[in-house]
Design a protein around this motif. Structure first.
Motif, PDB file in Angstrom:
ATOM      1  N   TYR A  97       0.823  -1.209   0.000  1.00  0.00           N
ATOM      2  CA  TYR A  97       0.000   0.000   0.000  1.00  0.00           C
ATOM      3  C   TYR A  97       0.857   1.258   0.000  1.00  0.00           C
ATOM      4  N   SER A  98       0.199   2.385  -0.225  1.00  0.00           N
ATOM      5  CA  SER A  98       0.870   3.673  -0.069  1.00  0.00           C
ATOM      6  C   SER A  98       0.014   4.607   0.781  1.00  0.00           C
ATOM      7  N   THR A  99       0.670   5.621   1.318  1.00  0.00           N
ATOM      8  CA  THR A  99       0.034   6.563   2.237  1.00  0.00           C
ATOM      9  C   THR A  99       0.311   7.985   1.759  1.00  0.00           C
ATOM     10  N   ALA A 100      -0.688   8.833   1.864  1.00  0.00           N
ATOM     11  CA  ALA A 100      -0.453  10.259   1.582  1.00  0.00           C
ATOM     12  C   ALA A 100      -1.282  11.104   2.528  1.00  0.00           C
ATOM     13  N   ALA A 101      -0.707  12.231   2.920  1.00  0.00           N
ATOM     14  CA  ALA A 101      -1.429  13.230   3.705  1.00  0.00           C
ATOM     15  C   ALA A 101      -1.528  14.490   2.858  1.00  0.00           C
ATOM     16  N   VAL A 102      -2.715  15.067   2.819  1.00  0.00           N
ATOM     17  CA  VAL A 102      -2.907  16.310   2.053  1.00  0.00           C
ATOM     18  C   VAL A 102      -3.544  17.349   2.971  1.00  0.00           C
ATOM     19  N   ARG A 103      -2.957  18.533   2.953  1.00  0.00           N
ATOM     20  CA  ARG A 103      -3.445  19.647   3.782  1.00  0.00           C
ATOM     21  C   ARG A 103      -3.824  20.793   2.849  1.00  0.00           C
ATOM     22  N   LEU A 104      -5.004  21.321   3.054  1.00  0.00           N
ATOM     23  CA  LEU A 104      -5.457  22.458   2.254  1.00  0.00           C
ATOM     24  C   LEU A 104      -5.718  23.625   3.198  1.00  0.00           C
ATOM     25  N   GLU A 105      -5.142  24.773   2.886  1.00  0.00           N
ATOM     26  CA  GLU A 105      -5.289  25.921   3.779  1.00  0.00           C
ATOM     27  C   GLU A 105      -5.063  27.200   2.976  1.00  0.00           C
ATOM     28  N   LEU A 106      -5.128  28.332   3.677  1.00  0.00           N
ATOM     29  CA  LEU A 106      -4.863  29.617   3.038  1.00  0.00           C
ATOM     30  C   LEU A 106      -3.427  30.028   3.336  1.00  0.00           C
ATOM     31  N   ASP A 107      -2.757  30.543   2.310  1.00  0.00           N
ATOM     32  CA  ASP A 107      -1.395  31.028   2.555  1.00  0.00           C
ATOM     33  C   ASP A 107      -1.445  32.439   3.147  1.00  0.00           C
ATOM     34  N   ALA A 108      -0.288  33.029   3.336  1.00  0.00           N
ATOM     35  CA  ALA A 108      -0.223  34.332   4.002  1.00  0.00           C
ATOM     36  C   ALA A 108      -0.998  35.402   3.226  1.00  0.00           C
ATOM     37  N   ASP A 109      -1.142  35.193   1.921  1.00  0.00           N
ATOM     38  CA  ASP A 109      -1.873  36.162   1.110  1.00  0.00           C
ATOM     39  C   ASP A 109      -3.350  35.790   0.961  1.00  0.00           C
ATOM     40  N   GLY A 110      -3.787  34.783   1.700  1.00  0.00           N
ATOM     41  CA  GLY A 110      -5.194  34.400   1.639  1.00  0.00           C
ATOM     42  C   GLY A 110      -5.576  33.563   0.446  1.00  0.00           C
ATOM     43  N   ARG A 111      -4.565  32.967  -0.216  1.00  0.00           N
ATOM     44  CA  ARG A 111      -4.864  32.096  -1.360  1.00  0.00           C
ATOM     45  C   ARG A 111      -4.770  30.639  -0.939  1.00  0.00           C
ATOM     46  N   PRO A 112      -5.589  29.765  -1.541  1.00  0.00           N
ATOM     47  CA  PRO A 112      -5.523  28.350  -1.160  1.00  0.00           C
ATOM     48  C   PRO A 112      -4.185  27.737  -1.559  1.00  0.00           C
ATOM     49  N   VAL A 113      -3.676  26.891  -0.697  1.00  0.00           N
ATOM     50  CA  VAL A 113      -2.455  26.153  -0.998  1.00  0.00           C
ATOM     51  C   VAL A 113      -2.624  24.743  -0.451  1.00  0.00           C
ATOM     52  N   ALA A 114      -2.273  23.780  -1.284  1.00  0.00           N
ATOM     53  CA  ALA A 114      -2.318  22.379  -0.848  1.00  0.00           C
ATOM     54  C   ALA A 114      -0.898  21.909  -0.578  1.00  0.00           C
ATOM     55  N   THR A 115      -0.742  21.119   0.454  1.00  0.00           N
ATOM     56  CA  THR A 115       0.563  20.534   0.772  1.00  0.00           C
ATOM     57  C   THR A 115       0.407  19.021   0.813  1.00  0.00           C
ATOM     58  N   VAL A 116       1.234  18.337   0.027  1.00  0.00           N
ATOM     59  CA  VAL A 116       1.180  16.879  -0.052  1.00  0.00           C
ATOM     60  C   VAL A 116       2.366  16.310   0.711  1.00  0.00           C
ATOM     61  N   HIS A 117       2.095  15.351   1.562  1.00  0.00           N
ATOM     62  CA  HIS A 117       3.167  14.652   2.275  1.00  0.00           C
ATOM     63  C   HIS A 117       3.055  13.167   1.945  1.00  0.00           C
TER      64      HIS A 117
ATOM     65  N   LEU B 169      -8.403  19.170  -6.374  1.00  0.00           N
ATOM     66  CA  LEU B 169      -8.772  20.254  -5.464  1.00  0.00           C
ATOM     67  C   LEU B 169      -8.880  21.612  -6.160  1.00  0.00           C
ATOM     68  N   HIS B 170      -8.607  21.657  -7.459  1.00  0.00           N
ATOM     69  CA  HIS B 170      -8.699  22.910  -8.221  1.00  0.00           C
ATOM     70  C   HIS B 170      -7.864  24.011  -7.582  1.00  0.00           C
ATOM     71  N   VAL B 171      -6.700  23.645  -7.138  1.00  0.00           N
ATOM     72  CA  VAL B 171      -5.834  24.610  -6.482  1.00  0.00           C
ATOM     73  C   VAL B 171      -4.548  24.675  -7.287  1.00  0.00           C
ATOM     74  N   SER B 172      -4.077  25.868  -7.565  1.00  0.00           N
ATOM     75  CA  SER B 172      -2.887  25.956  -8.412  1.00  0.00           C
ATOM     76  C   SER B 172      -1.599  25.779  -7.620  1.00  0.00           C
ATOM     77  N   GLN B 173      -1.605  26.256  -6.367  1.00  0.00           N
ATOM     78  CA  GLN B 173      -0.383  26.125  -5.554  1.00  0.00           C
ATOM     79  C   GLN B 173      -0.379  24.781  -4.846  1.00  0.00           C
ATOM     80  N   VAL B 174       0.577  23.944  -5.178  1.00  0.00           N
ATOM     81  CA  VAL B 174       0.717  22.662  -4.477  1.00  0.00           C
ATOM     82  C   VAL B 174       2.155  22.517  -4.013  1.00  0.00           C
ATOM     83  N   LEU B 175       2.332  22.392  -2.716  1.00  0.00           N
ATOM     84  CA  LEU B 175       3.670  22.206  -2.149  1.00  0.00           C
ATOM     85  C   LEU B 175       3.867  20.745  -1.781  1.00  0.00           C
ATOM     86  N   LEU B 176       5.128  20.337  -1.772  1.00  0.00           N
ATOM     87  CA  LEU B 176       5.449  18.956  -1.403  1.00  0.00           C
ATOM     88  C   LEU B 176       6.330  18.981  -0.162  1.00  0.00           C
TER      89      LEU B 176
END
Lengths: 825, 161
Positions: free
Chosen positions: A521-541, A563-570
């Motif tokens: 199997y594989s595992t992933a964690a995804v966090r969706l929040e607002l960045d400092a400028d109030g824009r959505p950002v997703a973070t994948v772990h 998630l229709h979010v343009s900013q995705v961090l890893l």
């Protein structure tokens, strides 16, 4: 490369289905990307490993005193200093951290040192005095089963018999075409594979596993209407030869534990082995992925992980280890050399009836993944064809040769070389076109494999073959061609009038993901929040090891699409999140891509719930479909009212973790039968070569391919996998072999182990066959391995076509062409 | 390793760097990576076969693993960190990104240096000349296809500029 047009999914910029740039691309072109060997710590020491010069010896004594006496040497460790489990291994823990009583291969670690400078460390390992009593190495795999055990666990890693259909009920063939002289350069003699069922010519050599072949034909019964072809084949030892040598930085932590920055394919299985050998609770050992300079299977096994951590814990200082290229050749497993005997029986109009095969893999000194490699070799010995009856026996054995394990194609490369040579010989015996013969027997959905497993997913075998051969052939050679383009290239040794052109085709099947009941199997964690400028950002772990293949790009694409979010961090891949399984078996797109998708969808559910709650509703049951993420809003489909995602995230971040499991598989039963595999990918390759038969020189000038990819999630990345995989297949066909002489590696350098350069690499024309695979995330199949598998037999088929030689062994060396030609002439 | 220590200064990417008390046997590659904090040049073979440590030494493309650090005194060394102003990309680097020429990336810095050298010497090199020029740079991931495309793109952009 030319490819068919691929539909793109333009709904979300940078989403799934589009050619998207790598997030690590810029640091990789500027040199800023931190590979594990680039890591530096001001207080760090340098580690180095002392390795056995002998393939087989008893250790009488080890004197580390002279090493410790050298100024700058801080620690010298041997087997006595391993506080935890003294051995490790992926499937069987049979490999010592340090040899203590005996050494079983040249290059086996005996001690490790930490010093203030790499040169001091080198002097230190040279100063250690090891008193060896050299013993006779067991180097012939044919002898391994019956020889005295060289390890307490015995010499047979696995014997896997496969019986399919009613092989005994098939009448003997009227005609048995041509019995093996032992494969060109292959040892005849006794053993597992050498002992082939005696047939016609009575030529079979000796006794043993592969040589001892079933007696057949010889004056065969008339009237069955069947035709058989048989042959012996051999595959040499290939090295993964990734560019970035093994390296790691271990840093002791305040709690008595250790943090290891490491280039690996599977952080969590390293973690488990490292913690056990260190004798530490798993929580006190943390692994972080250092930048990985390629892998191709060679980083599945532990190499320096335990040594560098032991040195850091002993010295209380950060320790860096990195292998030289020579040490790298000794320090990781290789592709199993194989000896194989195959007999195919078919009707006179070309319908395959029966396969008999014996397969012997030399696993070298320790188990590594030998049992699983063998399973692949046996299960896929028939190739991508319908064969109702089969008897296959495979052995993976222990010898004093270098340990072998995973490499791209994993057991299928070896048998594909044999079954594709057999298909060509069968076509010749039947007077059929070799492509026609393959099409006639091509697997389709609903057909059974040799394991009895029925293919329930897609199986576009016909399509990959037809797409492959539909590509234009390269122009005929011309007197105006640059002489650099002749075989031998810049050597300018070939004479144009002697050069002959040949074309060959080969087809392959590869299982995706792990098999035989393993839940990878594989595992992933995804966090969706607002960045400092109030824009959505997703973070994948996700702990999936990025080794160059581009999973980091894909993870971002999936998050954008879901998630229709343009900013995705890893987040960095490490062991603080659940396992992602290994970056191998063409599995991360499916397994970790699926985990990222599941975690994103869980996050999206929370968004929908928040939107519903604002309307005073809980979305359960039928009401669930009332809300959907459309653009950057959650829309109430009844009223059409939308709530911006940024508003919903104002309530706080959303974080979800999910595991992705593929459908369960079963173990193979005592006859090698069972639903042991998850999914299958297919490829066809057509090679065009020019050969100078007098000099034995080959130039591979063109490879066309059709590949079953399910769906191309990042078309340019898929093309990169295809071209890179073909390069390694071409390498095995005509260049790459680790030369082993009485257990000793004779060519542990890039001077002597040659991998394709830009001048060796043919032009590639690729067609991607897109038939979405049911059950696969986004319909995508893994694409990494198939290009390596059938490209090798296609090249050799082309050389056979150009020369008329049997060429039963890869790599095809100049002497295999030039000297055989001379004898025959 | 203390007996042969030497101190010297290297001019790398236009800046002088002091190398205090280093072992004389250290390669330029080692000094760049471990003493000057410039790990962009890579160490895949350490014997001049793979090209991943390629740098320009007074404008000449060399394998920095085969040059002693102390031998580079009084020379201008240019590494991958110095082919474009900080925070910017050279046209070759940009072309590598635009064509998908990067996978694991370990060979990339050396190739970037080799391609800059080639395009400065022979901007109109045909495909065969390009293949020969980069044949000293081993890549194990890509099969070179996208790298050749990157070079062609860089040539086109230079020609069109």
């Amino acid at each position: 490369v030319s490819t068919t047009p691929i539909r793109t999914h333009e709904d979300v910029a940078g989403g799934v289905g589009q050619t998207v740039d790598r997030p690590d691309g810029t640091p990789k072109v500027t040199g800023a990307f931190a590979f594990s060997g680039d890591l530096h710590h001001d207080r760090m020491l340098w580690g180095r490993t002392l390795r056995s010069p002998h393939p087989s010896a008893r250790i009488r004594s080890i004197d580390i005193g002279p090493a410790l006496a050298i100024p700058g040497v801080v620690a010298v460790l041997t087997a006595e200093d391993v506080p935890g489990k003294p051995t490790y291994g992926l499937e069987h823990k049979d490999q010592p951290v340090f040899a203590s009583d005996v050494v079983r291969y040249q290059g086996e670690p005996v001690a490790a040192v930490a010093a203030d400078h790499p040169e001091t460390a080198l002097q230190a390992i040279r100063a250690i005095v090891v008193d060896y009593e050299v013993t006779e190495p067991l180097t012939d795999p044919e002898r391994a089963r019956d020889a005295a055990p060289i390890h307490p666990d015995g010499n047979v890693f696995r014997h896997l018999p496969l019986r399919h259909g009613d092989p005994d009920g098939v009448a003997p063939a009227d005609v048995v075409a041509d019995v093996p002289r032992s494969a060109s350069g292959a040892s005849a003699g006794s053993g597992l594979v050498a002992d082939v069922p005696r047939s016609a010519s009575g030529a079979s050599a000796g006794s043993g596993l592969v040589a001892d072949v079933p007696r057949s034909a010889s004056g065969a019964s008339a009237g069955s209407g069947l035709v058989a072809v048989e042959g012996s084949y051999e595959v040499g030892m290939q090295d993964q030869a990734f560019l970035g040598p093994e390296s790691g930085l271990a840093i002791p932590t305040d709690d008595g534990g250790v943090e290891l920055y490491i280039s690996t394919q599977w952080l969590h299985v390293d973690h488990e082995q490292v913690a056990a050998c260190l004798g530490l609770e798993p929580e006190r050992v943390r692994l972080v992925l250092g930048g990985v300079g390629g892998a191709f299977g060679a980083r599945e096994d532990v190499s320096l992980q335990v040594h560098v951590c032991l040195l850091a814990l002993r010295t209380g200082r950060p320790v860096k280890m990195q292998y030289s290229r020579e040490e790298s050749f000794h320090g990781h497993v290789h592709r199993h050399p194989a000896r194989m005997w195959f007999r195919h029986t078919a009707t006179r109009d070309g319908e395959l009836v029966k396969l008999e095969a014996r397969i012997l893999l030399d696993g070298g000194a320790y188990a590594s993944t030998s049992p699983a490699v063998l399973a692949n070799a046996v299960c896929f010995a028939g190739g991508p064809y319908r064969i109702p009856h089969a008897v296959v026996d495979g052995w993976a054995v222990r010898t004093n040769n270098p340990p072998c394990g995973a490499m791209r194609g994993f057991g299928v490369v070896q048998v594909c070389f044999a079954h594709e040579a057999q298909m060509d010989r069968l076509a010749e015996a039947l007077g059929m076109d070799p492509v026609e013969l393959r099409l006639r027997n091509a697997l389709q959905p609903g057909d059974a494999l040799l394991t009895g497993q029925v293919i329930t997913g897609t199986a576009p075998v016909r399509e990959v073959i037809e797409a492959c051969v539909a590509h234009d052939l390269p122009p005929e050679p011309s007197a105006d061609d640059d002489p650099m383009l002749l075989p031998g290239g810049a050597g300018l040794v070939a004479e144009r009038r002697h050069v002959r052109r040949g074309v060959g085709v080969a087809v392959s099947i590869k299982n995706l993901m792990y098999s035989e009941g393993f839940d990878d199997y594989s595992t992933a964690a995804v966090r969706l929040e607002l960045d400092a400028d109030g824009r959505p950002v997703a973070t994948v772990h996700c702990a999936a090891a990025e080794v160059g293949q581009g999973f980091v790009t894909l993870a971002q694409q999936i998050a954008r699409t879901e998630l229709h979010v343009s900013q995705v961090l890893l987040k960095p891949a490490d062991t603080t999140v659940g396992s992602a399984g290994s970056t191998s078996a063409s599995r991360q797109t499916w397994m970790s891509g699926g985990a990222v998708q599941l975690a994103c969808r869980a996050v999206r559910e929370v968004l929908l719930e928040r939107a519903a709650a604002r309307r005073g509703e809980a979305i359960t049951g039928a009401r669930r479909v009332r809300f959907d993420l459309r653009g950057d809003e959650v829309v109430d489909l009844d009223s059409g009212a939308g709530t911006p995602v940024v508003d919903l995230l104002g309530e706080g971040p959303i974080e979800e973790t999910r595991e992705h499991h593929h459908p369960p598989t079963d173990p193979l039963d005592e006859h090698g039968q069972g639903n042991a595999h998850v999914s299958f990918a297919f490829a066809a390759h057509r090679a065009v070569v020019d050969v100078d038969p007098d000099l034995g020189l080959v130039r591979v000038l063109h490879i066309a391919t059709g590949q079953d990819v399910g769906r191309a999630l990042n078309p340019r990345a898929v093309v990169g996998q295809i071209e890179g995989g073909i390069a390694q297949g071409v390498g095995l066909a005509v260049m790459e072999e680790m030369v082993i002489d009485e257990g000793r590696i004779r060519n542990a350098s890039f001077t002597d182990y040659l991998i394709p350069t830009a001048l060796d690499m043919p032009e590639v024309a690729a067609t991607l066959i897109e038939q979405p695979e049911p059950g696969a995330p986004f319909g995508a199949k893994g694409v990494g391995e198939p290009p390596t598998i059938s490209s090798t037999p296609a090249v050799v088929a082309a050389i056979r076509a150009a020369t008329g030689l049997p060429l039963r062994r890869v790599p095809v060396r100049p002497q295999d062409i030039a000297l055989t030609t001379r004898v025959d002439a | 390793v203390t007996t042969d220590d030497v101190s010297y200064t290297l001019a790398v990417n236009g800046t002088d760097h002091d190398v205090p008390s280093a072992w004389l046997g250290e390669s330029l590659l080692y000094v760049l990576r471990e003493r000057l904090g410039l790990p962009g040049s890579k160490n895949a073979c350490d014997q001049g076969e793979c090209g991943s440590c390629s740098v320009l030494l007074d404008g000449v493309l060399v394998c920095s693993c085969c040059v002693l650090g102390a031998d580079a005194v009084d020379a201008q060394v240019r590494t991958v960190e110095g082919v474009a102003p900080d925070g910017d990309l050279s046209d070759v680097q940009q072309a590598f990104l635009d064509t998908g020429a990067v996978q694991c990336g370990f060979c990339t810095p050396g190739l970037v240096m080799a391609v800059h050298d080639l395009l400065d010497r022979a901007p109109d090199a045909d495909e065969l000349a390009v293949r020969e020029a980069i044949s000293g740079n081993l890549c194990r991931c890509t099969g070179y296809g996208r790298i050749l495309e990157a070079i062609e793109l860089a040539q086109t952009r230079r020609g069109g500029a």
